[in-house]
Design a protein around this motif. Structure first.
Motif, PDB file in Angstrom:
ATOM      1  N   THR A  24      -7.513   3.384  -8.225  1.00 56.41           N
ATOM      2  CA  THR A  24      -6.053   3.328  -8.189  1.00 56.41           C
ATOM      3  C   THR A  24      -5.471   4.636  -7.657  1.00 56.41           C
ATOM      4  N   SER A  48      -8.929  -2.651  -4.173  1.00 58.35           N
ATOM      5  CA  SER A  48      -9.006  -3.852  -4.998  1.00 58.35           C
ATOM      6  C   SER A  48     -10.031  -3.670  -6.116  1.00 58.35           C
ATOM      7  N   ASP A  49      -9.947  -2.538  -6.745  1.00 55.84           N
ATOM      8  CA  ASP A  49     -10.852  -2.158  -7.824  1.00 55.84           C
ATOM      9  C   ASP A  49      -9.989  -1.689  -8.982  1.00 55.84           C
ATOM     10  N   GLY A  50     -10.227  -2.241 -10.168  1.00 53.47           N
ATOM     11  CA  GLY A  50      -9.384  -1.918 -11.315  1.00 53.47           C
ATOM     12  C   GLY A  50      -9.607  -0.548 -11.909  1.00 53.47           C
ATOM     13  N   CYS A  51     -10.606   0.202 -11.441  1.00 53.73           N
ATOM     14  CA  CYS A  51     -10.876   1.543 -11.944  1.00 53.73           C
ATOM     15  C   CYS A  51      -9.700   2.472 -11.629  1.00 53.73           C
TER      16      CYS A  51
END
Length: 215
Positions: free
Chosen positions: A15, A8-11
């Motif tokens: 991903t 749940s990390d946009g990095c």
């Protein structure tokens, strides 16, 4: 995503790990870098992964678009797994991890698989434009066969399977021996004298192949 366990990390790094960060996932990718494999061949290359875990990882990687399954044409008609075009882009990442791990303060003494040893050879091969040579090699690692081609001092191919044409040099050894002698001075001669490795055909070309592998 490959699994329900996300960062749940946009990095983009997070991903990537959402797709290939599960245990055994990148090692499945490693086993497919040199070509497709059947499930049983993947099991042989990853003996520490149980069949259920391996099957789960393959489903996840297939769902993520990293791996695809296809059926070979008759008479084989068996299923094989291979990297997708996107999955194949992990090649450089897996190789970079291997190069980094090769310099770890403490090196493991565990068994090394045939594909792993060949990827190490490919990863640490240094072009020799000042001493160019061209040769085709067949590497026999137990029951596994691989092809390596050098053209003008550059390693242009490492693939699974025997060469289509007659090799200049045949290297016959086991995966552990190959892995342990790569990049080590005088290790080739000792392995030959100990009977753990044999070179047939163009001996000089065989020596040049190993001389070009440097950490």
């Amino acid at each position: 995503m490959a699994t329900n366990r996300r960062y749940s990390d946009g990095c983009a790094i997070a991903t990537a790990l959402d797709h290939v960060g599960e245990r055994w996932a990148l090692l499945v990718v490693r086993e497919l870098l040199l070509g497709p494999k059947r499930f049983t061949d993947l099991q042989d290359g990853l003996p520490g992964a149980g069949s259920k875990v391996l099957a789960q990882r393959l489903r996840e990687l297939e769902s993520a678009g990293v791996v695809r399954r296809r059926t070979l044409p008759p008479p084989a008609s068996s299923h094989v797994y291979q990297l997708t075009e996107w999955g194949a882009q992990l090649d450089a990442i897996v190789v970079a991890l291997g190069r980094w791990g090769a310099h770890a303060p403490e090196q493991p003494t565990d068994h090394v698989g045939a594909d792993s040893a060949m990827i190490k050879l490919r990863s640490f091969f240094s072009p020799r434009p000042e001493r160019p040579w061209t040769a085709t090699y067949e590497l026999r690692l137990g029951r596994y066969r691989f092809t390596a081609r050098v053209a003008d001092g550059h390693l242009v191919e490492v693939s699974r399977g025997e060469p289509h044409d007659r090799p200049d040099t045949i290297v016959d050894t086991d995966p552990d021996t190959l892995d342990h002698i790569l990049g080590v001075d005088r290790a080739l001669n000792k392995a030959i004298s100990d009977g753990r490795l044999t070179l047939t055909g163009d001996i000089q070309a065989g020596q040049r192949l190993f001389d070009a592998v440097r950490f």
